[in-house]
Design a protein around this motif. Structure first.
Motif, PDB file in Angstrom:
ATOM      1  N   GLY A 102     -36.744 -64.434  30.135  1.00  0.00           N
ATOM      2  CA  GLY A 102     -37.461 -64.490  28.868  1.00  0.00           C
ATOM      3  C   GLY A 102     -38.927 -64.823  29.002  1.00  0.00           C
ATOM      4  N   ARG A 103     -39.316 -65.402  30.142  1.00  0.00           N
ATOM      5  CA  ARG A 103     -40.734 -65.686  30.379  1.00  0.00           C
ATOM      6  C   ARG A 103     -41.481 -64.406  30.747  1.00  0.00           C
ATOM      7  N   ILE A 104     -40.765 -63.441  31.268  1.00  0.00           N
ATOM      8  CA  ILE A 104     -41.388 -62.153  31.582  1.00  0.00           C
ATOM      9  C   ILE A 104     -41.542 -61.357  30.299  1.00  0.00           C
ATOM     10  N   ILE A 105     -40.422 -61.180  29.600  1.00  0.00           N
ATOM     11  CA  ILE A 105     -40.426 -60.437  28.344  1.00  0.00           C
ATOM     12  C   ILE A 105     -39.107 -60.727  27.627  1.00  0.00           C
ATOM     13  N   ASP A 122     -52.289 -48.745  27.287  1.00  0.00           N
ATOM     14  CA  ASP A 122     -53.117 -49.323  26.228  1.00  0.00           C
ATOM     15  C   ASP A 122     -52.280 -49.619  24.983  1.00  0.00           C
ATOM     16  N   ASP A 123     -51.215 -48.847  24.765  1.00  0.00           N
ATOM     17  CA  ASP A 123     -50.356 -49.047  23.588  1.00  0.00           C
ATOM     18  C   ASP A 123     -49.562 -50.353  23.670  1.00  0.00           C
ATOM     19  N   LEU A 124     -49.436 -50.919  24.864  1.00  0.00           N
ATOM     20  CA  LEU A 124     -48.686 -52.175  25.003  1.00  0.00           C
ATOM     21  C   LEU A 124     -49.324 -53.297  24.196  1.00  0.00           C
ATOM     22  N   GLY A 125     -50.612 -53.222  23.989  1.00  0.00           N
ATOM     23  CA  GLY A 125     -51.308 -54.246  23.207  1.00  0.00           C
ATOM     24  C   GLY A 125     -50.896 -54.267  21.751  1.00  0.00           C
ATOM     25  N   ARG A 126     -50.196 -53.212  21.295  1.00  0.00           N
ATOM     26  CA  ARG A 126     -49.747 -53.161  19.905  1.00  0.00           C
ATOM     27  C   ARG A 126     -48.251 -53.455  19.758  1.00  0.00           C
ATOM     28  N   VAL A 127     -47.614 -53.840  20.856  1.00  0.00           N
ATOM     29  CA  VAL A 127     -46.184 -54.142  20.825  1.00  0.00           C
ATOM     30  C   VAL A 127     -45.988 -55.617  20.496  1.00  0.00           C
ATOM     31  N   ARG A 128     -45.181 -55.870  19.497  1.00  0.00           N
ATOM     32  CA  ARG A 128     -44.906 -57.250  19.116  1.00  0.00           C
ATOM     33  C   ARG A 128     -44.229 -57.990  20.275  1.00  0.00           C
ATOM     34  N   GLY A 129     -44.739 -59.158  20.603  1.00  0.00           N
ATOM     35  CA  GLY A 129     -44.189 -59.943  21.703  1.00  0.00           C
ATOM     36  C   GLY A 129     -44.971 -59.820  22.989  1.00  0.00           C
ATOM     37  N   SER A 163     -48.944 -59.708  24.748  1.00  0.00           N
ATOM     38  CA  SER A 163     -50.346 -60.053  24.498  1.00  0.00           C
ATOM     39  C   SER A 163     -51.241 -58.848  24.794  1.00  0.00           C
ATOM     40  N   GLN A 164     -52.506 -58.993  24.431  1.00  0.00           N
ATOM     41  CA  GLN A 164     -53.470 -57.928  24.684  1.00  0.00           C
ATOM     42  C   GLN A 164     -53.666 -57.674  26.175  1.00  0.00           C
ATOM     43  N   GLY A 165     -53.390 -58.704  26.989  1.00  0.00           N
ATOM     44  CA  GLY A 165     -53.575 -58.561  28.426  1.00  0.00           C
ATOM     45  C   GLY A 165     -52.710 -57.479  29.048  1.00  0.00           C
ATOM     46  N   TRP A 166     -51.576 -57.165  28.421  1.00  0.00           N
ATOM     47  CA  TRP A 166     -50.679 -56.149  28.955  1.00  0.00           C
ATOM     48  C   TRP A 166     -51.321 -54.759  28.948  1.00  0.00           C
ATOM     49  N   ARG A 167     -52.395 -54.588  28.199  1.00  0.00           N
ATOM     50  CA  ARG A 167     -53.054 -53.275  28.137  1.00  0.00           C
ATOM     51  C   ARG A 167     -53.691 -52.903  29.476  1.00  0.00           C
ATOM     52  N   SER A 168     -53.994 -53.929  30.300  1.00  0.00           N
ATOM     53  CA  SER A 168     -54.736 -53.633  31.528  1.00  0.00           C
ATOM     54  C   SER A 168     -54.231 -54.367  32.773  1.00  0.00           C
ATOM     55  N   ASN A 169     -53.285 -55.296  32.610  1.00  0.00           N
ATOM     56  CA  ASN A 169     -52.884 -56.080  33.784  1.00  0.00           C
ATOM     57  C   ASN A 169     -51.866 -55.330  34.657  1.00  0.00           C
ATOM     58  N   ASP A 170     -51.633 -55.881  35.850  1.00  0.00           N
ATOM     59  CA  ASP A 170     -50.758 -55.213  36.817  1.00  0.00           C
ATOM     60  C   ASP A 170     -49.315 -55.142  36.333  1.00  0.00           C
ATOM     61  N   ILE A 171     -48.848 -56.206  35.684  1.00  0.00           N
ATOM     62  CA  ILE A 171     -47.450 -56.206  35.252  1.00  0.00           C
ATOM     63  C   ILE A 171     -47.224 -55.152  34.167  1.00  0.00           C
ATOM     64  N   GLY A 172     -48.232 -54.957  33.326  1.00  0.00           N
ATOM     65  CA  GLY A 172     -48.143 -53.891  32.337  1.00  0.00           C
ATOM     66  C   GLY A 172     -48.079 -52.523  33.004  1.00  0.00           C
TER      67      GLY A 172
END
Length: 389
Positions: free
Chosen positions: A238-241, A258-265, A267-276
C-alpha cells in the motif's frame, strides 16, 4: 526449567542448539515488526525444551543463526511446536526456503479438544495452566535495543508456557483418540507452497472488477509490478500504490506517463519519476488473460438449486450439533464449501467423506442428504432420527 535470557553471540547459540537437538520437541515463537516493511523484520526468537528456554537476538552483530535454522527445518527428530504459527513459519521460510518439520500447532490441536475455533494463546494458557499472562509488553517495538528485563521475560514466557501445555495436549489427544485427526491439518500448515508467492499471482488476491480479459490482463501486470517494487524497496504494498488506485489504472489506463498526475491516489511526481515510468512499462507490456486464466463465474463447484440450498442449511445445522456433541470445532470437521458441494451432489474428493471426518460427521451428513436421516423434536429438544426408505 533453566532460563538463559538473551543470547546474542554465535558460540552460546551453537551450544544451546546442540543441547536442544537431543530434545524430543522444542516450543518456538518469534517477535517481529512489519508495519513499515514488506518483509517481516525478525527481532527475537524464543525457543524452549522441557528443560531450558532462551531468547535469541537475531539482530545482534555477527550472530550466526544457521545452527538454529538447521534445527528448525532439517532436523526431523525434533518436533517443532508453535501456537498459531503461520507468521512464524512465513519468517522461517523467508530465511531458509523451507518450513519447520515435523510440526505441531497448539491452536489447531485446541480445535480438537473443545477450545473452539482459533483460541488465543492467553485463553489457552489460562484454561490449561490456570493463570493469566502478563500482556504489558504486547505492543513493544521489538526492533529497539536494548531490550529490558521485562520485555525478555515476557517473550520467553510464551515458549515456557507452550512447552508445558504441549505435553498435556498430547496426553488429552491420546486419551480421546484424536491425535491422528490433526495430521492432515499440520501437513497443510507446513506446506512450503503456502509461502512461495509469485508476483504474477498477486492479482488473484485483489477484488476483481469483472471478467474482461483486457482489464484483468492489465490488473495482473500492474499487481506483479507493484509486488516487485514493494519487495525491492522492502515497503508494504500500500505504500507503493493502493489497491483502489491499482484497479482504477487497470480499468482506465493512462495513455502517457504525464496522465498519471491526474490519477486519484498518485502525486504529481508520478508524471516524471522512474517508478511512474516502470508502471507505464508494465501497462504497455500487459496482455489479455487467456480463457483458461479467467476467474470462474461464481463458485467452482456445482451451483445450488433452491432445494439444495435448504439441504445445505440442514447440513450446517447437523454440523453444529455434531460439533457441540463431540467438543470439536466445526471448522476442523467441515468447511461450508464442502457442505454445499455435498448438497449439490458431489461425492468424490470431499474430506468429510473419508477418514475420521466421515466417522464423526460425514456418514450422517450423507445419510441426511440421501434421506436416511431426519431432524425431529422430542420434549422440545432437537434430535436425529433414522428413516425407513
Amino acid at each position: 526449567m533453566k532460563i538463559h535470557k538473551l543470547i546474542s553471540d554465535s558460540a552460546t547459540l551453537a551450544e544451546l542448539v546442540e543441547r536442544l537437538a537431543a530434545a524430543p520437541f522444542v516450543a518456538v515463537d518469534t517477535e517481529f515488526m512489519r508495519e513499515n516493511t514488506y518483509w517481516p523484520e525478525l527481532c527475537l526468537i524464543q525457543i524452549a525444551s522441557s528443560e531450558e528456554a532462551a531468547a535469541i537476538d537475531p539482530m545482534a552483530e555477527g550472530i550466526d543463526l544457521k545452527p538454529l535454522l538447521d534445527l528448525l527445518v532439517d532436523n526431523d527428530d525434533v518436533l517443532k511446536v508453535f501456537h498459531a504459527g503461520g507468521q512464524d513459519l512465513e519468517i522461517i521460510y523467508n530465511l531458509t526456503g523451507k518450513t519447520p518439520a515435523p510440526l505441531f500447532d497448539t491452536q489447531i490441536a485446541a480445535m480438537a479438544l473443545g477450545f473452539g475455533e482459533q483460541v488465543g494463546y492467553s485463553s489457552l494458557v489460562e484454561s490449561m495452566l490456570g493463570h493469566a499472562l502478563d500482556k504489558g509488553a504486547r505492543f513493544t517495538d521489538w526492533s529497539r535495543r536494548p531490550l529490558d528485563k521485562r520485555q525478555i521475560d515476557y517473550a520467553i514466557a510464551d515458549v515456557t508456557h507452550l512447552s508445558t501445555i504441549f505435553p498435556r495436549m498430547v496426553d488429552k489427544l491420546r486419551k480421546n483418540g484424536r491425535g491422528d485427526w490433526l495430521d492432515d491439518e499440520m501437513e497443510r500448515l507446513a506446506d512450503p507452497s503456502s509461502f512461495a508467492f509469485a508476483p504474477e499471482d498477486a492479482w488473484k488476491r485483489l477484488k476483481l472488477p469483472g471478467r474482461n480479459p483486457q482489464l484483468l490482463g492489465r490488473l495482473k501486470a500492474l499487481a506483479a509490478w507493484r509486488e516487485r517494487e514493494a519487495r525491492s524497496k522492502n515497503l508494504p504494498r500500500g505504500r507503493i500504490i493502493k489497491d483502489d488506485t491499482l484497479g482504477e489504472l487497470a480499468s482506465h489506463p493512462p495513455k502517457t506517463q504525464d496522465d498519471l498526475g491526474r490519477v486519484r491516489g498518485l502525486s504529481q511526481g508520478w508524471r516524471s519519476n522512474d517508478i511512474g515510468g516502470r508502471l507505464m512499462e508494465a501497462l504497455e507490456g500487459a496482455e489479455p488473460l487467456s480463457a483458461d486464466d479467467l476467474p470462474e463465474r461464481g463458485p467452482k463447484r456445482p451451483g445450488l438449486t433452491k432445494d439444495a440450498v435448504l439441504v445445505s442449511d440442514l447440513l450446517k445445522l447437523l454440523l453444529k450439533i455434531r460439533s457441540r456433541e463431540t467438543g470439536v470445532a466445526s471448522k476442523l470437521i467441515a468447511r461450508s464449501d464442502d457442505l454445499e458441494a455435498l448438497a449439490a451432489g458431489v461425492r468424490d474428493g470431499l474430506p468429510i467423506l473419508r477418514g475420521w471426518r466421515f466417522e464423526q460427521f460425514g456418514r450422517d451428513a450423507l445419510d441426511l442428504v440421501e434421506g436416511r436421516l431426519a431432524f425431529a423434536t422430542e420434549d422440545g429438544r432437537l434430535k436425529m432420527t433414522r428413516t425407513a426408505i
